[in-house]
Design a protein around this motif. Structure first.
Motif, PDB file in Angstrom:
ATOM      1  N   ALA A  43     127.455 -16.711  38.877  1.00 28.66           N
ATOM      2  CA  ALA A  43     128.067 -15.474  39.373  1.00 28.66           C
ATOM      3  C   ALA A  43     129.371 -15.155  38.654  1.00 28.66           C
ATOM      4  CB  ALA A  43     128.303 -15.575  40.878  1.00 28.66           C
ATOM      5  N   LEU A  44     130.017 -16.166  38.068  1.00 27.29           N
ATOM      6  CA  LEU A  44     131.272 -15.928  37.359  1.00 27.29           C
ATOM      7  C   LEU A  44     131.059 -15.095  36.105  1.00 27.29           C
ATOM      8  CD1 LEU A  44     132.939 -19.462  37.632  1.00 27.29           C
ATOM      9  CD2 LEU A  44     133.299 -17.463  39.084  1.00 27.29           C
ATOM     10  N   ALA A  66     119.767  -6.192  45.512  1.00 22.93           N
ATOM     11  CA  ALA A  66     118.805  -6.089  46.601  1.00 22.93           C
ATOM     12  C   ALA A  66     119.522  -6.188  47.945  1.00 22.93           C
ATOM     13  CB  ALA A  66     117.741  -7.185  46.483  1.00 22.93           C
ATOM     14  N   ARG A  67     118.893  -5.622  48.961  1.00 22.56           N
ATOM     15  CA  ARG A  67     119.492  -5.636  50.293  1.00 22.56           C
ATOM     16  C   ARG A  67     119.685  -7.079  50.778  1.00 22.56           C
ATOM     17  NH1 ARG A  67     116.620  -1.993  54.703  1.00 22.56           N
ATOM     18  NH2 ARG A  67     117.298  -0.460  53.132  1.00 22.56           N
ATOM     19  N   GLY A  68     120.842  -7.337  51.310  1.00 25.75           N
ATOM     20  CA  GLY A  68     121.125  -8.667  51.837  1.00 25.75           C
ATOM     21  C   GLY A  68     121.728  -9.620  50.827  1.00 25.75           C
ATOM     22  N   VAL A  69     121.779  -9.220  49.541  1.00 27.79           N
ATOM     23  CA  VAL A  69     122.345 -10.087  48.508  1.00 27.79           C
ATOM     24  C   VAL A  69     123.858  -9.894  48.458  1.00 27.79           C
ATOM     25  CG1 VAL A  69     122.482 -10.500  46.035  1.00 27.79           C
ATOM     26  CG2 VAL A  69     120.260 -10.192  47.116  1.00 27.79           C
ATOM     27  N   ILE A  70     124.592 -10.973  48.592  1.00 27.79           N
ATOM     28  CA  ILE A  70     126.050 -10.929  48.550  1.00 27.79           C
ATOM     29  C   ILE A  70     126.511 -11.776  47.365  1.00 27.79           C
ATOM     30  CG2 ILE A  70     128.188 -11.493  49.749  1.00 27.79           C
ATOM     31  CD1 ILE A  70     126.714 -11.123  52.378  1.00 27.79           C
ATOM     32  N   ILE A  71     127.179 -11.130  46.420  1.00 31.69           N
ATOM     33  CA  ILE A  71     127.670 -11.825  45.235  1.00 31.69           C
ATOM     34  C   ILE A  71     129.120 -12.224  45.484  1.00 31.69           C
ATOM     35  CG2 ILE A  71     128.133 -11.639  42.774  1.00 31.69           C
ATOM     36  CD1 ILE A  71     125.894  -9.596  42.607  1.00 31.69           C
ATOM     37  N   ARG A  72     129.353 -13.510  45.459  1.00 37.99           N
ATOM     38  CA  ARG A  72     130.698 -14.011  45.727  1.00 37.99           C
ATOM     39  C   ARG A  72     131.564 -13.870  44.481  1.00 37.99           C
ATOM     40  NH1 ARG A  72     132.311 -19.148  45.248  1.00 37.99           N
ATOM     41  NH2 ARG A  72     130.198 -19.961  45.314  1.00 37.99           N
ATOM     42  N   GLN A  73     132.701 -13.221  44.643  1.00 32.87           N
ATOM     43  CA  GLN A  73     133.608 -13.021  43.530  1.00 32.87           C
ATOM     44  C   GLN A  73     134.295 -14.324  43.145  1.00 32.87           C
ATOM     45  OE1 GLN A  73     135.982  -9.916  45.472  1.00 32.87           O
ATOM     46  NE2 GLN A  73     135.374  -8.541  43.830  1.00 32.87           N
ATOM     47  N   SER A  74     134.738 -14.374  41.914  1.00 35.45           N
ATOM     48  CA  SER A  74     135.512 -15.521  41.477  1.00 35.45           C
ATOM     49  C   SER A  74     136.866 -15.505  42.177  1.00 35.45           C
ATOM     50  CB  SER A  74     135.707 -15.489  39.959  1.00 35.45           C
ATOM     51  OG  SER A  74     136.516 -14.390  39.600  1.00 35.45           O
ATOM     52  N   LEU A  75     137.554 -16.630  42.120  1.00 33.04           N
ATOM     53  CA  LEU A  75     138.859 -16.736  42.768  1.00 33.04           C
ATOM     54  C   LEU A  75     139.840 -15.717  42.196  1.00 33.04           C
ATOM     55  CD1 LEU A  75     140.340 -18.386  44.912  1.00 33.04           C
ATOM     56  CD2 LEU A  75     141.068 -19.945  43.095  1.00 33.04           C
ATOM     57  N   GLY A  76     139.783 -15.533  40.886  1.00 32.24           N
ATOM     58  CA  GLY A  76     140.673 -14.561  40.260  1.00 32.24           C
ATOM     59  C   GLY A  76     140.380 -13.143  40.701  1.00 32.24           C
ATOM     60  N   ASP A  77     139.089 -12.792  40.807  1.00 29.60           N
ATOM     61  CA  ASP A  77     138.722 -11.446  41.254  1.00 29.60           C
ATOM     62  C   ASP A  77     139.164 -11.213  42.693  1.00 29.60           C
ATOM     63  OD1 ASP A  77     137.588 -10.907  38.820  1.00 29.60           O
ATOM     64  OD2 ASP A  77     135.578 -11.519  39.425  1.00 29.60           O
ATOM     65  N   ARG A 130     146.430 -25.070  41.846  1.00 31.08           N
ATOM     66  CA  ARG A 130     145.858 -25.976  42.842  1.00 31.08           C
ATOM     67  C   ARG A 130     146.000 -25.429  44.255  1.00 31.08           C
ATOM     68  NH1 ARG A 130     149.454 -30.989  41.131  1.00 31.08           N
ATOM     69  NH2 ARG A 130     150.938 -29.230  41.200  1.00 31.08           N
ATOM     70  N   ARG A 131     146.813 -24.371  44.440  1.00 30.31           N
ATOM     71  CA  ARG A 131     147.040 -23.815  45.766  1.00 30.31           C
ATOM     72  C   ARG A 131     146.847 -22.294  45.750  1.00 30.31           C
ATOM     73  NH1 ARG A 131     152.322 -27.085  48.173  1.00 30.31           N
ATOM     74  NH2 ARG A 131     151.447 -29.193  47.957  1.00 30.31           N
ATOM     75  N   PRO A 132     145.630 -21.844  45.604  1.00 26.38           N
ATOM     76  CA  PRO A 132     145.383 -20.399  45.531  1.00 26.38           C
ATOM     77  C   PRO A 132     145.753 -19.657  46.814  1.00 26.38           C
ATOM     78  CG  PRO A 132     143.315 -21.617  45.716  1.00 26.38           C
ATOM     79  CD  PRO A 132     144.390 -22.622  45.460  1.00 26.38           C
ATOM     80  N   GLU A 133     145.764 -20.388  47.946  1.00 24.20           N
ATOM     81  CA  GLU A 133     146.103 -19.732  49.215  1.00 24.20           C
ATOM     82  C   GLU A 133     147.569 -19.307  49.254  1.00 24.20           C
ATOM     83  OE1 GLU A 133     146.914 -24.101  49.664  1.00 24.20           O
ATOM     84  OE2 GLU A 133     145.273 -22.872  48.859  1.00 24.20           O
ATOM     85  N   GLU A 134     148.399 -19.800  48.326  1.00 27.59           N
ATOM     86  CA  GLU A 134     149.816 -19.459  48.316  1.00 27.59           C
ATOM     87  C   GLU A 134     150.184 -18.475  47.201  1.00 27.59           C
ATOM     88  OE1 GLU A 134     152.029 -23.052  48.097  1.00 27.59           O
ATOM     89  OE2 GLU A 134     151.259 -23.876  49.994  1.00 27.59           O
ATOM     90  N   TRP A 135     149.192 -18.033  46.436  1.00 25.94           N
ATOM     91  CA  TRP A 135     149.487 -17.180  45.290  1.00 25.94           C
ATOM     92  C   TRP A 135     150.221 -15.899  45.692  1.00 25.94           C
ATOM     93  CZ3 TRP A 135     144.507 -17.249  41.753  1.00 25.94           C
ATOM     94  CH2 TRP A 135     144.352 -18.543  41.257  1.00 25.94           C
ATOM     95  N   LEU A 136     149.731 -15.245  46.726  1.00 21.69           N
ATOM     96  CA  LEU A 136     150.280 -13.938  47.090  1.00 21.69           C
ATOM     97  C   LEU A 136     151.718 -14.048  47.587  1.00 21.69           C
ATOM     98  CD1 LEU A 136     149.136 -11.098  46.961  1.00 21.69           C
ATOM     99  CD2 LEU A 136     148.539 -11.271  49.376  1.00 21.69           C
ATOM    100  N   MET A 137     152.116 -15.225  48.017  1.00 22.73           N
ATOM    101  CA  MET A 137     153.487 -15.425  48.513  1.00 22.73           C
ATOM    102  C   MET A 137     154.430 -15.933  47.427  1.00 22.73           C
ATOM    103  SD  MET A 137     152.614 -17.175  52.218  1.00 22.73           S
ATOM    104  CE  MET A 137     151.586 -18.458  51.471  1.00 22.73           C
ATOM    105  N   GLY A 138     153.923 -16.123  46.234  1.00 19.65           N
ATOM    106  CA  GLY A 138     154.733 -16.680  45.156  1.00 19.65           C
ATOM    107  C   GLY A 138     155.530 -15.635  44.410  1.00 19.65           C
TER     108      GLY A 138
END
Length: 361
Positions: free
Chosen positions: A221-222, A238-249, A326-334
């Motif tokens: 998917a990347l 197709a209906r029901g298909v969910i494409i998971r975005q990359s971490l960067g996206d 290593r800590r993507p959950e903190e990116w937006l607060m950086g």
């Protein structure tokens, strides 16, 4: 000894037929492609003819696998009658010889008329013109740098300006972009580690061709975004298909949502109008860094005096690249340094540029 030889031979044969060659053997050049490279020719210069010769020789060699097993049996265990009935031995030999002859006959038939009988040539001839002209067009486009190439297992997916190509161990499937449409039919999640939640998503995409046989391709998917950039053919999910975005996206989407809430920077009428983004050179620069998060003397952020030179997407990518990976959950607060003057800024300091023309519109 006989049973050990049989198990080892079957395992090696399955790996070869299914294209699951260990990377160590590929690196050492112990593959059919490497051993017979002089016969196959140059793939970069003559892509179609390379794969015609490759699939022909591989088909013949794979048909000879049972015969090779029988020859090895005679070396491993000279007196087979003690383990296998003589009738069964002869039956195995006859079947092996017949399969080898069939493979050789098939290779001879494909080679007749200068490869016109080969399945690849027959597939290209379905485009209502000489298959050699179609092959020449594919060869020309394959030589260009601007193409999408994705290797996954024994299959390779190639997308050129006009063609969608999938190469396998025994086959090569070709579809023209103008007469094809693609559908993302299925997704699969694979765990990359038994000790953590890290997963990788794979997509199965059906390539429905009007002029030739349809086929399916598979990719991570990347690489989905890169594939879409090279496609001219319509692509839907197709209906029901969910494409998971990359971490960067995912971060770019979150970063853009935050910027939309920050407000606008009104560009003075005396200032030069924004030019192309110096990061991508594809769109106009549309963001300005202004300290908005605290007083001038508080916090890590500093006022940036650079003129608008970046687009929002490139600024988001720059910001993400300066965070702790290593800590993507903190990116937006950086915080991150301005790409030009190195003044520190955070996500709250990024404003959309609004020119006088935008205001009038």
């Amino acid at each position: 000894m006989l049973y050990a030889y049989t198990l080892l031979f079957i395992g090696a044969a399955l790996m070869e037929v299914m294209g699951m060659i260990p990377q160590e053997m590929k690196s050492a050049g112990i593959t059919i492609e490497a051993l017979f490279s002089k016969y196959f020719g140059d793939e970069d210069m003559h892509f179609i003819y390379y794969h015609i010769r490759r699939t022909t020789l591989i088909t013949i060699l794979h048909c000879c696998i049972p015969l090779l097993y029988c020859l090895g049996l005679n070396w491993v265990e000279p007196d087979l009658s003690e383990f296998i009935p003589v009738e069964l031995v002869w039956l195995l030999v006859i079947v092996s010889v017949v399969m080898a002859l069939i493979g050789c006959a098939l290779g001879y038939w494909w080679h007749r008329n200068k490869w016109a009988n080969h399945p690849i040539a027959v597939s290209l001839a379905s485009y209502n013109q000489s298959w050699r002209d179609v092959a020449a067009n594919i060869n020309l486009e394959y030589r260009r740098i601007e193409k999408f190439v994705n290797n996954l297992g024994c299959n390779t997916v190639i997308v050129t300006e006009s063609w969608i190509i999938k190469t396998g161990v025994h086959t090569v499937s070709v579809g023209h972009q103008r007469s094809s449409h693609l559908v993302v039919s299925k997704t699969e999640e694979h765990h990359l580690s038994m000790e953590g939640p890290t997963t990788s998503q794979y997509l199965t995409i059906l390539v429905n061709c009007v002029d030739s046989s349809s086929f399916s391709i598979r990719l991570n998917a990347l690489q989905y975004g890169e594939l879409k950039e090279k496609l001219q053919a319509p692509l839907r999910e197709a209906r029901g298909v969910i494409i998971r975005q990359s971490l960067g996206d995912q971060f770019i989407v979150a970063f853009e949502k935050q910027v939309e809430q920050n407000g606008y920077y009104d560009l003075p009428s005396s200032s030069p109008q924004p030019e192309s983004c110096i990061g991508c050179l594809q769109v106009m620069s549309d963001v300005k860094l202004c300290k908005m998060c605290a007083d001038d003397t508080d916090g890590e952020c500093r006022q940036c005096f650079c003129r608008p030179m970046w687009c929002l997407s490139c600024m988001a990518k720059w910001f993400a690249s300066r965070q702790d990976q290593r800590r993507p959950e903190e990116w937006l607060m950086g915080v991150a340094p301005c790409p030009m003057c190195r003044s520190q800024f955070c996500a709250l300091d990024v404003l959309r540029v609004r020119t006088s023309n935008n205001v009038q519109a």
